[in-house]
Scaffold this active site. Structure first.
Site, PDB file in Angstrom:
ATOM      1  N   ASN A  46       0.859  -1.177   0.000  1.00 38.33           N
ATOM      2  CA  ASN A  46       0.000   0.000   0.000  1.00 38.33           C
ATOM      3  C   ASN A  46       0.902   1.235   0.000  1.00 38.33           C
ATOM      4  O   ASN A  46       1.740   1.393   0.877  1.00 38.33           O
ATOM      5  CB  ASN A  46      -0.907  -0.044   1.242  1.00 38.33           C
ATOM      6  CG  ASN A  46      -1.928   1.059   1.262  1.00 38.33           C
ATOM      7  OD1 ASN A  46      -1.589   2.226   1.142  1.00 38.33           O
ATOM      8  ND2 ASN A  46      -3.184   0.691   1.433  1.00 38.33           N
ATOM      9  N   HIS A  57      -3.195   0.235  -3.628  1.00 37.47           N
ATOM     10  CA  HIS A  57      -3.327  -0.713  -2.517  1.00 37.47           C
ATOM     11  C   HIS A  57      -2.276  -1.802  -2.713  1.00 37.47           C
ATOM     12  O   HIS A  57      -1.689  -1.939  -3.793  1.00 37.47           O
ATOM     13  CB  HIS A  57      -4.722  -1.320  -2.507  1.00 37.47           C
ATOM     14  CG  HIS A  57      -5.796  -0.355  -2.115  1.00 37.47           C
ATOM     15  ND1 HIS A  57      -6.957  -0.758  -1.506  1.00 37.47           N
ATOM     16  CD2 HIS A  57      -5.888   0.988  -2.239  1.00 37.47           C
ATOM     17  CE1 HIS A  57      -7.724   0.292  -1.272  1.00 37.47           C
ATOM     18  NE2 HIS A  57      -7.099   1.364  -1.715  1.00 37.47           N
ATOM     19  N   GLU A  59      -2.569  -5.039  -3.065  1.00 38.34           N
ATOM     20  CA  GLU A  59      -2.927  -5.996  -4.112  1.00 38.34           C
ATOM     21  C   GLU A  59      -2.782  -5.396  -5.503  1.00 38.34           C
ATOM     22  O   GLU A  59      -2.277  -6.051  -6.420  1.00 38.34           O
ATOM     23  CB  GLU A  59      -4.371  -6.494  -3.917  1.00 38.34           C
ATOM     24  CG  GLU A  59      -4.593  -7.247  -2.632  1.00 38.34           C
ATOM     25  CD  GLU A  59      -5.016  -6.377  -1.460  1.00 38.34           C
ATOM     26  OE1 GLU A  59      -5.614  -6.911  -0.516  1.00 38.34           O
ATOM     27  OE2 GLU A  59      -4.747  -5.146  -1.473  1.00 38.34           O
ATOM     28  N   CYS A  84      -9.992  -5.319   0.408  1.00 35.10           N
ATOM     29  CA  CYS A  84     -11.143  -4.419   0.443  1.00 35.10           C
ATOM     30  C   CYS A  84     -12.032  -4.706  -0.772  1.00 35.10           C
ATOM     31  O   CYS A  84     -11.717  -5.547  -1.605  1.00 35.10           O
ATOM     32  CB  CYS A  84     -10.655  -2.967   0.448  1.00 35.10           C
ATOM     33  SG  CYS A  84      -9.884  -2.479  -1.123  1.00 35.10           S
ATOM     34  N   CYS A  87     -10.108  -4.165  -4.090  1.00 40.13           N
ATOM     35  CA  CYS A  87      -9.177  -5.243  -4.436  1.00 40.13           C
ATOM     36  C   CYS A  87      -9.901  -6.570  -4.641  1.00 40.13           C
ATOM     37  O   CYS A  87      -9.473  -7.397  -5.456  1.00 40.13           O
ATOM     38  CB  CYS A  87      -8.091  -5.354  -3.369  1.00 40.13           C
ATOM     39  SG  CYS A  87      -7.062  -3.852  -3.328  1.00 40.13           S
ATOM     40  N   ASP A 147      -8.295   5.292   4.534  1.00 39.43           N
ATOM     41  CA  ASP A 147      -7.979   4.150   3.682  1.00 39.43           C
ATOM     42  C   ASP A 147      -9.199   3.282   3.444  1.00 39.43           C
ATOM     43  O   ASP A 147      -9.378   2.746   2.338  1.00 39.43           O
ATOM     44  CB  ASP A 147      -6.848   3.322   4.300  1.00 39.43           C
ATOM     45  CG  ASP A 147      -6.285   2.309   3.325  1.00 39.43           C
ATOM     46  OD1 ASP A 147      -5.750   2.732   2.279  1.00 39.43           O
ATOM     47  OD2 ASP A 147      -6.362   1.111   3.598  1.00 39.43           O
TER      48      ASP A 147
END
Length: 151
Positions: A46, A57, A59, A84, A87, A147
């Site tokens: 991140n 992020h 990922e 999240c 992602c 975030d």
């Protein structure tokens, strides 16, 4: 996915990325993309805070660094935290077949939704991942809430 893959070793790569992000002043979430044989394709963390870019992020960073793949169904996304919705959408969009999650206690993300859509999700319930992020959230609640899209 081959059962003999060392999931702890794969998670270790993501944790290294999370720690790198923390050392840069960012949120400690790391990820890595592997093929079905356990070959590392890309790793990232991140970098929202460092780059001022809300789309970086862990990922997405690992995914981008892996470059184009012909097929993602046999790929394994390893992340220190449950993905999240953003992602999780990436995983579904490209049909990534397996997601290894370091932890989902601090944030459950979309792991149940991923499972409902046929993605194999393994939650490692890693104490190291839990406390790395928990300590960050305690020290930086405003950045964490930003975030995850909270006020």
């Amino acid at each position: 996915m081959k059962l003999e893959l060392d999931l702890q070793e794969m998670l270790r790569v993501a944790v290294e990325e999370a720690r790198l992000g923390l050392s840069e002043g960012g949120i400690p979430i790391g990820a890595a993309l592997f093929d079905q044989n356990g070959t590392l394709l890309g790793r990232g963390h991140n970098r929202r805070v460092q780059e001022g870019d809300p789309s970086v992020h862990g990922e997405t960073d690992a995914f981008r660094k892996a470059g184009r793949q012909r097929n993602y169904r046999d790929k394994i996304m390893v992340t220190t935290l449950a993905p999240c919705w953003y992602c999780s959408g990436l995983v579904r969009q490209f049909n990534i077949g397996t997601v290894i999650v370091g932890e989902s206690l601090n944030f459950p993300g979309g792991i149940e939704w991923l499972r409902e859509h046929g993605v194999r999700v393994i939650d490692m319930k890693s104490d190291e991942c839990i406390y790395l992020l928990k300590d960050y959230i305690t020290a930086n609640p405003a950045v964490w809430n930003e975030d995850i899209g909270e006020e």
